[in-house]
Design an enzyme around this catalytic site. Structure first.
Site, PDB file in Angstrom:
ATOM      1  N   SER A 158       7.859  10.563   6.357  1.00  0.00           N
ATOM      2  CA  SER A 158       7.717   9.523   7.511  1.00  0.00           C
ATOM      3  C   SER A 158       9.243   9.660   7.993  1.00  0.00           C
ATOM      4  O   SER A 158      10.197  10.058   7.598  1.00  0.00           O
ATOM      5  CB  SER A 158       7.552   8.258   6.906  1.00  0.00           C
ATOM      6  OG  SER A 158       8.060   7.194   7.667  1.00  0.00           O
ATOM      7  N   TYR A 189      10.285   2.149   0.498  1.00  0.00           N
ATOM      8  CA  TYR A 189       9.449   3.377   1.179  1.00  0.00           C
ATOM      9  C   TYR A 189      10.338   4.544   1.783  1.00  0.00           C
ATOM     10  O   TYR A 189      10.077   5.545   1.779  1.00  0.00           O
ATOM     11  CB  TYR A 189       8.755   2.726   2.307  1.00  0.00           C
ATOM     12  CG  TYR A 189       7.706   3.434   2.978  1.00  0.00           C
ATOM     13  CD1 TYR A 189       6.736   4.022   2.496  1.00  0.00           C
ATOM     14  CD2 TYR A 189       8.034   3.904   4.531  1.00  0.00           C
ATOM     15  CE1 TYR A 189       5.797   4.683   3.140  1.00  0.00           C
ATOM     16  CE2 TYR A 189       7.199   4.701   5.096  1.00  0.00           C
ATOM     17  CZ  TYR A 189       6.140   5.090   4.477  1.00  0.00           C
ATOM     18  OH  TYR A 189       5.174   5.775   5.286  1.00  0.00           O
TER      19      TYR A 189
END
Ligand SMILES: NC(=O)c1ccc[n+]([C@@H]2O[C@H](COP(=O)([O-])OP(=O)(O)OC[C@H]3O[C@@H](n4cnc5c(N)ncnc54)[C@H](OP(=O)(O)O)[C@@H]3O)[C@@H](O)[C@H]2O)c1
Length: 225
Positions: free
Chosen positions: A133, A148
């Site tokens: 990501s 995350y």
């Protein structure tokens, strides 16, 4: 299909029950690949061999290796797509370490475990794609979902290590960012479609040459770590 991309073969996609994993599995099956769709709960994904697979569970991964070996004999590509985003609204100073620990287990250690387990079934020209990501980029510090984002930064480090470790076997390992996509994780307001996200994920398999390894990519373009 670009020069150097795989034109067929057997591909395992993790987290294929929904979202980008499901779309990537569907996309590959439509293009004639033999697709093994890893899902935690039983699911029907047309055109694929659905396989019970919890990537955070070592016994489940071992059983999956045995299944793939017995049923398919080999693996040409692995898409480490499964991930969780369980951050609440806490910033990094209030981040419960248990949240980070659980996130690292699924988003970072599991892709490493999967690569360790499946690389022996892969040969020269094989591909491993770690779905990362932009939130993991050190060059663009992210101020959201700290567990995350940390897990994806660490996944990028795992990617570089695996790329080096698997060069002698001729297996390419890359990290990709799908962009911000409308899924359960991305939310309804995300600008990108499933198709756009899946295309970004599958670029190292469908388009890149076998020597493209150790990079971080979005839409087939290199991005900063
Ligand atoms: N959507 C975005 O905007 C975006 C942006 C950047 C990166 N990404 C990355 O893209 C990938 C896919 O995201 P998504 O948006 O499609 O997420 P999603 O809709 O939340 O789907 C996540 C998938 O991962 C699976 N999963 C989670 N833990 C698992 C485990 N232990 N074992 C097996 N499967 C597990 C889920 O299975 P269950 O159905 O069993 O829960 C589900 O299939 C992730 O790596 C994510 O970090 C997404």
């Amino acid at each position: 299909m670009g020069a150097g991309g795989l034109v067929g073969g057997t591909v395992l996609v993790t987290g294929a029950s929904r979202g980008l994993g499901r779309e990537a599995a569907r996309w590959l099956a439509e293009r004639g690949f033999t697709v093994i769709a890893g899902t935690r709960a039983p699911a029907l994904i047309p055109g694929t061999d659905v396989l019970a697979l919890d990537v955070a569970d070592e016994a489940s991964v071992r059983a999956a290796v045995a299944h793939v070996k017995a049923r398919h004999g080999r693996l040409d590509a692995l898409v480490n797509n499964a991930a969780i985003q369980i951050d609440g609204t806490d910033g990094v100073l209030d981040l419960p370490l248990e949240t980070l620990r659980r996130t690292l287990e699924t988003n970072t250690l599991a892709p490493l475990r999967m690569a360790q387990a499946f690389a022996p079934l892969m040969g020269k020209g094989g591909r491993i794609v770690n779905v990362s990501s932009g939130g993991g980029q050190l060059s663009t510090p992210a101020a959201w979902a700290p567990a995350y984002c940390i897990s994806k930064t660490a996944l990028n480090a795992v990617t570089v290590q695996l790329s080096e470790g698997l060069k002698p076997k001729g297996i390419a390992v890359n990290a990709v960012c799908p962009g911000w996509v409308r899924t359960d994780m991305g939310g309804a307001e995300a600008p990108r479609s499933l198709e756009e996200g899946a295309a970004s994920i599958l670029w190292p398999i469908l388009e890149a040459g076998p020597d493209v390894t150790g990079g971080f990519w979005r839409d087939g373009k290199r991005i900063e770590w």
